[in-house]
Design an enzyme around this catalytic site. Structure first.
Site, mmCIF file in Angstrom:
data_model
loop_
_atom_site.group_PDB
_atom_site.id
_atom_site.type_symbol
_atom_site.label_atom_id
_atom_site.label_comp_id
_atom_site.label_asym_id
_atom_site.label_seq_id
_atom_site.Cartn_x
_atom_site.Cartn_y
_atom_site.Cartn_z
ATOM 1 N N SER A 156 0.852 -1.195 0.000
ATOM 2 C CA SER A 156 0.000 0.000 0.000
ATOM 3 C C SER A 156 0.884 1.241 0.000
ATOM 4 O O SER A 156 2.042 1.200 0.428
ATOM 5 C CB SER A 156 -0.872 0.004 1.259
ATOM 6 N N TYR B 164 -1.636 -1.263 10.036
ATOM 7 C CA TYR B 164 -1.830 -1.404 8.584
ATOM 8 C C TYR B 164 -0.573 -0.954 7.838
ATOM 9 O O TYR B 164 -0.001 -1.692 7.039
ATOM 10 C CB TYR B 164 -3.056 -0.603 8.131
HETATM 11 N N1 LIG Z 1 -8.664 -0.663 -1.791
HETATM 12 C C1 LIG Z 1 -7.626 0.141 -1.512
HETATM 13 O O1 LIG Z 1 -7.764 1.391 -1.479
HETATM 14 C C2 LIG Z 1 -6.263 -0.447 -1.269
HETATM 15 C C3 LIG Z 1 -5.167 0.426 -1.296
HETATM 16 C C4 LIG Z 1 -3.894 -0.089 -1.075
HETATM 17 C C5 LIG Z 1 -3.724 -1.431 -0.842
HETATM 18 N N2 LIG Z 1 -4.800 -2.255 -0.811
HETATM 19 C C6 LIG Z 1 -4.551 -3.687 -0.544
HETATM 20 O O2 LIG Z 1 -5.045 -4.446 -1.634
HETATM 21 C C7 LIG Z 1 -5.370 -5.753 -1.181
HETATM 22 C C8 LIG Z 1 -6.754 -6.125 -1.697
HETATM 23 O O3 LIG Z 1 -7.690 -5.215 -1.153
HETATM 24 P P1 LIG Z 1 -9.034 -4.804 -1.896
HETATM 25 O O4 LIG Z 1 -9.150 -3.345 -1.761
HETATM 26 O O5 LIG Z 1 -9.117 -5.421 -3.228
HETATM 27 O O6 LIG Z 1 -10.083 -5.446 -0.862
HETATM 28 P P2 LIG Z 1 -11.472 -6.231 -1.058
HETATM 29 O O7 LIG Z 1 -12.194 -5.762 -2.265
HETATM 30 O O8 LIG Z 1 -12.143 -6.164 0.259
HETATM 31 O O9 LIG Z 1 -10.986 -7.753 -1.322
HETATM 32 C C9 LIG Z 1 -10.312 -8.473 -0.328
HETATM 33 C C10 LIG Z 1 -10.163 -9.917 -0.781
HETATM 34 O O10 LIG Z 1 -9.376 -10.617 0.198
HETATM 35 C C11 LIG Z 1 -10.122 -11.740 0.687
HETATM 36 N N3 LIG Z 1 -9.751 -11.915 2.089
HETATM 37 C C12 LIG Z 1 -9.877 -11.013 3.098
HETATM 38 N N4 LIG Z 1 -9.461 -11.548 4.253
HETATM 39 C C13 LIG Z 1 -9.039 -12.810 3.979
HETATM 40 C C14 LIG Z 1 -8.525 -13.876 4.773
HETATM 41 N N5 LIG Z 1 -8.383 -13.770 6.122
HETATM 42 N N6 LIG Z 1 -8.205 -15.034 4.158
HETATM 43 C C15 LIG Z 1 -8.381 -15.184 2.819
HETATM 44 N N7 LIG Z 1 -8.871 -14.211 2.034
HETATM 45 C C16 LIG Z 1 -9.215 -13.047 2.603
HETATM 46 C C17 LIG Z 1 -11.594 -11.363 0.453
HETATM 47 O O11 LIG Z 1 -12.457 -12.483 0.301
HETATM 48 P P3 LIG Z 1 -13.205 -13.168 1.590
HETATM 49 O O12 LIG Z 1 -13.768 -12.053 2.412
HETATM 50 O O13 LIG Z 1 -14.220 -14.106 1.004
HETATM 51 O O14 LIG Z 1 -12.123 -13.914 2.304
HETATM 52 C C18 LIG Z 1 -11.485 -10.657 -0.900
HETATM 53 O O15 LIG Z 1 -11.407 -11.602 -1.946
HETATM 54 C C19 LIG Z 1 -5.253 -5.728 0.344
HETATM 55 O O16 LIG Z 1 -4.018 -6.306 0.717
HETATM 56 C C20 LIG Z 1 -5.262 -4.235 0.673
HETATM 57 O O17 LIG Z 1 -4.564 -3.955 1.866
HETATM 58 C C21 LIG Z 1 -6.082 -1.801 -1.030
#
Ligand SMILES: NC(=O)c1ccc[n+]([C@@H]2O[C@H](COP(=O)([O-])OP(=O)(O)OC[C@H]3O[C@@H](n4cnc5c(N)ncnc54)[C@H](OP(=O)(O)O)[C@@H]3O)[C@@H](O)[C@H]2O)c1
Length: 278
Positions: free
Chosen positions: A136, A146
């Protein structure tokens, strides 16, 4: 056919990785907790791209779930591992139960370490492969557990590449997106209304940039000009100053919107509205 394993593949950035990799002809192993959502995601990818898609329902914060995914990552001849699963907390450090902070470390750090440890020997032996660890923008700035967990991802990814633990032909990259329109913000219950539009990116664009930078052999990828500018500002002015700028623009606990009473916090643990994540 090349084969990729993507964690957190049912939503947001992980789903965009799965989609773009399937479109590029990768067979896939998808990991997430919700089996129904996994099945629906896999069906759509098989239908749209005629690739083979396996699913593994597992909680990466649990011993059993992580062991099962690590076993699969070691057994499959993987061309690409995308360590993407992650989440944010609704509140700051002292308002979050310690067990939840530890759960974040398990998913953001331990799972990344264990799956890399499982997949890398095969990639090294074949002299080819890639690992994308989704970090991130907060890896560069103070942001509680985080940001600290994402800073670990950056240091870990860099050291695998720089210390030649990943052999020539095997690429390891930390992907550091800024604000991406995904379910993460809603799921963590945070208010994102103060984040300027210019700071937001789509998951598809983030993944396109990531795959391009991996191909170019980058170790750290920061998609988007405003995010790159913030990282440079951090280097020039100090992380705390740039972190404050980013925090002002950032998401906050939703209580401001709901107008509900603030949960009482004992004096000993009073803290500023330090954000929980992303
Ligand atoms: N969105 C942002 O602004 C942003 C910015 C920077 C970095 N990120 C990073 O990008 C990554 C993806 O985030 P996203 O924004 O795409 O989030 P998201 O749309 O909420 O998707 C999260 C995914 O991870 C899975 N997941 C969550 N907890 C889990 C666990 N304990 N075991 C296995 N699977 C799990 C969820 O499925 P289930 O709930 O079914 O397990 C889902 O498929 C994360 O590492 C986040 O920190 C996001």
């Amino acid at each position: 056919m090349p084969h990729a394993l993507v964690t957190g593949a049912t939503s947001g950035i992980g789903a965009a990785f799965a989609e773009q990799l399937a479109a590029a002809g990768y067979d896939l192993t998808l990991v997430a907790r919700d089996p129904d959502r996994l099945a629906r995601t896999a069906d759509a990818l098989r239908r749209d791209h005629a690739v083979r898609v396996a699913v593994l329902a597992a909680d990466l914060a649990s011993d059993d779930g992580l062991a099962r995914v690590a076993e699969r990552a070691a057994a499959e001849p993987l061309d690409l591992l995308v360590n993407n699963a992650g989440f944010a907390h609704p509140a700051g450090f002292l308002r979050t139960p310690a067990a939840d902070e530890v759960r974040m470390l398990r998913v953001h750090c331990e799972a990344v370490l264990r799956l890399t440890h499982a997949a890398l020997p095969g990639m090294n032996a074949r002299g080819r492969g890639g690992i994308v660890n989704v970090s991130s923008l907060w890896a560069f700035f103070p942001r509680s557990t985080y940001g600290a967990s994402k800073a670990w991802i950056n240091a870990f990814s860099r050291s695998l590449a720089d210390a030649r633990i990943a052999r020539p032909g095997v690429r390891v990259m930390a992907l550091c997106p800024g604000y991406v329109r995904t379910a993460l913000h809603e799921r963590s219950g945070r208010d994102t209304s103060s984040i300027p539009r210019v700071m937001w990116t789509g998951a598809d664009a983030v993944v396109r940039t990531a795959l391009r930078d991996l191909e170019r052999g980058r170790t750290v990828c920061v998609p988007g000009a405003p995010n790159k500018a913030l990282v440079v500002l951090g280097r020039l002015t100090g992380r705390r100053f740039a972190g404050r700028v980013l925090q002002r623009l950032g998401s906050r606990p939703r209580r401001a919107l709901t107008g509900g009473p603030r949960a009482p916090v004992p004096t000993a643990v009073q803290e500023p509205d330090s954000p929980g994540g992303s």
